[in-house]
Design a protein around this motif. Structure first.
Motif, PDB file in Angstrom:
ATOM      1  N   LYS A 247      -3.465  17.639   3.154  1.00 50.31           N
ATOM      2  CA  LYS A 247      -4.344  16.570   2.667  1.00 50.31           C
ATOM      3  C   LYS A 247      -3.850  15.206   3.141  1.00 50.31           C
ATOM      4  O   LYS A 247      -2.669  14.892   3.031  1.00 50.31           O
ATOM      5  CB  LYS A 247      -4.410  16.602   1.137  1.00 50.31           C
ATOM      6  N   ALA A 248      -4.764  14.401   3.645  1.00 49.06           N
ATOM      7  CA  ALA A 248      -4.409  13.065   4.115  1.00 49.06           C
ATOM      8  C   ALA A 248      -3.860  12.199   2.981  1.00 49.06           C
ATOM      9  O   ALA A 248      -3.019  11.324   3.209  1.00 49.06           O
ATOM     10  CB  ALA A 248      -5.627  12.397   4.732  1.00 49.06           C
ATOM     11  N   SER A 249      -4.307  12.454   1.758  1.00 50.47           N
ATOM     12  CA  SER A 249      -3.859  11.663   0.613  1.00 50.47           C
ATOM     13  C   SER A 249      -2.373  11.849   0.323  1.00 50.47           C
ATOM     14  O   SER A 249      -1.754  11.028  -0.360  1.00 50.47           O
ATOM     15  CB  SER A 249      -4.674  12.008  -0.635  1.00 50.47           C
ATOM     16  N   ASN A 250      -1.797  12.939   0.818  1.00 48.73           N
ATOM     17  CA  ASN A 250      -0.377  13.216   0.614  1.00 48.73           C
ATOM     18  C   ASN A 250       0.463  12.862   1.833  1.00 48.73           C
ATOM     19  O   ASN A 250       1.645  13.195   1.899  1.00 48.73           O
ATOM     20  CB  ASN A 250      -0.162  14.684   0.253  1.00 48.73           C
ATOM     21  N   GLN A 251      -0.159  12.198   2.805  1.00 46.59           N
ATOM     22  CA  GLN A 251       0.548  11.736   3.995  1.00 46.59           C
ATOM     23  C   GLN A 251       0.650  10.218   3.935  1.00 46.59           C
ATOM     24  O   GLN A 251      -0.362   9.521   3.970  1.00 46.59           O
ATOM     25  CB  GLN A 251      -0.198  12.176   5.250  1.00 46.59           C
TER      26      GLN A 251
ATOM     27  N   GLU B 142       3.929  10.069  -9.682  1.00 43.50           N
ATOM     28  CA  GLU B 142       3.378  10.238 -11.027  1.00 43.50           C
ATOM     29  C   GLU B 142       2.601  11.548 -11.146  1.00 43.50           C
ATOM     30  O   GLU B 142       2.708  12.256 -12.150  1.00 43.50           O
ATOM     31  CB  GLU B 142       2.457   9.055 -11.366  1.00 43.50           C
ATOM     32  N   SER B 143       1.836  11.887 -10.106  1.00 42.32           N
ATOM     33  CA  SER B 143       1.050  13.114 -10.147  1.00 42.32           C
ATOM     34  C   SER B 143       1.938  14.358 -10.083  1.00 42.32           C
ATOM     35  O   SER B 143       1.587  15.408 -10.628  1.00 42.32           O
ATOM     36  CB  SER B 143       0.038  13.145  -8.988  1.00 42.32           C
ATOM     37  N   MET B 144       3.116  14.218  -9.462  1.00 48.89           N
ATOM     38  CA  MET B 144       4.033  15.347  -9.302  1.00 48.89           C
ATOM     39  C   MET B 144       4.790  15.672 -10.585  1.00 48.89           C
ATOM     40  O   MET B 144       5.464  16.695 -10.657  1.00 48.89           O
ATOM     41  CB  MET B 144       5.005  15.057  -8.154  1.00 48.89           C
ATOM     42  N   ILE B 145       4.659  14.818 -11.593  1.00 48.41           N
ATOM     43  CA  ILE B 145       5.297  15.104 -12.879  1.00 48.41           C
ATOM     44  C   ILE B 145       4.698  16.372 -13.471  1.00 48.41           C
ATOM     45  O   ILE B 145       5.410  17.218 -14.039  1.00 48.41           O
ATOM     46  CB  ILE B 145       5.109  13.926 -13.856  1.00 48.41           C
ATOM     47  N   ASN B 146       3.391  16.523 -13.334  1.00 53.77           N
ATOM     48  CA  ASN B 146       2.689  17.656 -13.944  1.00 53.77           C
ATOM     49  C   ASN B 146       2.286  18.732 -12.951  1.00 53.77           C
ATOM     50  O   ASN B 146       2.026  19.869 -13.357  1.00 53.77           O
ATOM     51  CB  ASN B 146       1.434  17.154 -14.672  1.00 53.77           C
ATOM     52  N   LYS B 147       2.237  18.366 -11.653  1.00 53.62           N
ATOM     53  CA  LYS B 147       1.812  19.359 -10.668  1.00 53.62           C
ATOM     54  C   LYS B 147       2.616  19.191  -9.379  1.00 53.62           C
ATOM     55  O   LYS B 147       2.578  18.127  -8.755  1.00 53.62           O
ATOM     56  CB  LYS B 147       0.313  19.197 -10.362  1.00 53.62           C
TER      57      LYS B 147
ATOM     58  N   GLU C  49       0.824  -1.219   0.000  1.00 56.70           N
ATOM     59  CA  GLU C  49       0.000   0.000   0.000  1.00 56.70           C
ATOM     60  C   GLU C  49       0.850   1.258   0.000  1.00 56.70           C
ATOM     61  O   GLU C  49       0.592   2.192  -0.771  1.00 56.70           O
ATOM     62  CB  GLU C  49      -0.924  -0.008   1.218  1.00 56.70           C
ATOM     63  N   VAL C  50       1.867   1.323   0.879  1.00 53.78           N
ATOM     64  CA  VAL C  50       2.680   2.546   0.957  1.00 53.78           C
ATOM     65  C   VAL C  50       3.460   2.756  -0.339  1.00 53.78           C
ATOM     66  O   VAL C  50       3.635   3.903  -0.783  1.00 53.78           O
ATOM     67  CB  VAL C  50       3.626   2.526   2.179  1.00 53.78           C
ATOM     68  N   ALA C  51       3.926   1.670  -0.949  1.00 52.70           N
ATOM     69  CA  ALA C  51       4.651   1.788  -2.221  1.00 52.70           C
ATOM     70  C   ALA C  51       3.730   2.277  -3.327  1.00 52.70           C
ATOM     71  O   ALA C  51       4.109   3.121  -4.144  1.00 52.70           O
ATOM     72  CB  ALA C  51       5.277   0.453  -2.597  1.00 52.70           C
ATOM     73  N   ARG C  52       2.504   1.751  -3.357  1.00 56.35           N
ATOM     74  CA  ARG C  52       1.533   2.163  -4.373  1.00 56.35           C
ATOM     75  C   ARG C  52       1.189   3.647  -4.198  1.00 56.35           C
ATOM     76  O   ARG C  52       1.096   4.388  -5.182  1.00 56.35           O
ATOM     77  CB  ARG C  52       0.277   1.311  -4.261  1.00 56.35           C
ATOM     78  N   GLN C  53       1.018   4.080  -2.958  1.00 53.34           N
ATOM     79  CA  GLN C  53       0.695   5.487  -2.706  1.00 53.34           C
ATOM     80  C   GLN C  53       1.854   6.389  -3.112  1.00 53.34           C
ATOM     81  O   GLN C  53       1.644   7.439  -3.733  1.00 53.34           O
ATOM     82  CB  GLN C  53       0.367   5.692  -1.219  1.00 53.34           C
TER      83      GLN C  53
ATOM     84  N   VAL D 214       4.613  16.172   0.155  1.00 58.47           N
ATOM     85  CA  VAL D 214       4.369  14.810   0.634  1.00 58.47           C
ATOM     86  C   VAL D 214       5.145  14.606   1.929  1.00 58.47           C
ATOM     87  O   VAL D 214       6.282  15.072   2.056  1.00 58.47           O
ATOM     88  CB  VAL D 214       4.832  13.759  -0.401  1.00 58.47           C
ATOM     89  N   VAL D 215       4.530  13.940   2.894  1.00 60.84           N
ATOM     90  CA  VAL D 215       5.245  13.585   4.117  1.00 60.84           C
ATOM     91  C   VAL D 215       5.118  12.089   4.344  1.00 60.84           C
ATOM     92  O   VAL D 215       4.056  11.495   4.130  1.00 60.84           O
ATOM     93  CB  VAL D 215       4.720  14.362   5.342  1.00 60.84           C
TER      94      VAL D 215
END
Length: 259
Positions: A244-248, A98-103, A88-92, A107-108
């Motif tokens: 955002k929790a999604s970036n933690q 991948e999202s940081m390529i364009n934006k 899970e942590v690797a997938r996240q 992340v923590v």
């Protein structure tokens, strides 16, 4: 990146070609000239990018000076009893990279020692480097040590200044083991002389006026968010760490994998 044509007087080139009997209006010749200019420009852009990337990489600070490298393909969830969590942590981490390529994003990674935070941060950094981003790895402990030595060693002081400036502008910054500057479990505030420098870095990586992230920052830490708030200023925490929790990425339920 500006075109090389800006630095070349193309009219003068055409006039000279005409004087030498060259049919400058020949479509085939025009295409060859266009291809040459494009290829030369691309080579120039590539050389500039490689030089920029090498500059940031050369200023990275690794523990003990041992350069580290890791990719997602090297991540092995089977080394953990909780393989589902390791997957899970690797997938996240991969999805965020991948999202940081364009934006750009913040992340923590939070978890105990040896659970793989630094490895996955390095994997994110490598993925983004392969996508053309300049990257830089900074160990908080090494940064603090350099700060201690800056007055005794002029060369270290000069390098420290370069490191701090680069931390402000690199596309992707990995700040490893944040909080260690203040003790094992962040039991005191960060040293007063270093805090303003890190605040300048945090400010430079965030567009205050438009409330948006300018450059990507990946922070790894053994401390929870509350403990980090005891180390750094609230302003720095707000601009450096994601809300955002999604970036933690939380590495709970994982064990120390070090030998």
């Amino acid at each position: 990146m500006e075109s090389l044509g800006r630095f070349i007087d193309m009219k003068a080139v055409r006039d000279m070609a005409k004087k030498n009997g060259v049919n400058v209006d020949d479509p085939e010749l025009s295409q060859k000239v266009s291809d040459y200019r494009r290829n030369t420009h691309n080579e120039w852009v590539g050389a500039v990018h490689k030089s920029k990337a090498a500059h940031y990489a050369s200023l990275s600070l690794f523990d003990g000076g041992q350069k580290l490298r890791f990719t997602f393909s090297q991540w092995n969830p089977s080394l953990q009893k909780n393989q589902a969590k390791a997957t899970e942590v690797a997938r996240q981490a991969h999805a965020l990279a991948e999202s940081m390529i364009n934006k750009p994003a913040k992340v923590v990674m939070v978890g105990g020692p040896g659970v793989g935070k630094t490895s996955l941060a390095l994997a994110m950094m490598q993925l983004l480097r392969n996508k053309g981003k300049s990257v830089m790895f900074v160990s908080s402990a090494e940064l603090s040590t350099m700060y201690d030595m800056r007055y005794d060693y002029p060369d270290i002081k000069k390098r420290l200044e370069s490191v701090l400036e680069a931390m402000k502008t690199v596309d992707v910054l990995v700040l490893d083991d944040a909080g260690t500057e203040a003790g094992v479990r962040a039991d005191r505030a960060i040293r007063r002389d270093l805090l303003p420098q890190l605040e300048h870095v945090a400010n430079a990586r965030f567009d205050i006026q438009n409330n948006r992230t300018l450059r990507s920052t990946i922070v790894t830490t053994n401390n929870n968010i509350e403990e980090l708030q005891n180390v750094y200023s609230p302003k720095m925490i707000s601009r450096l760490l994601p809300h955002k929790a999604s970036n933690q990425i939380i590495f709970d339920q994982l064990e120390d994998m070090r030998e």
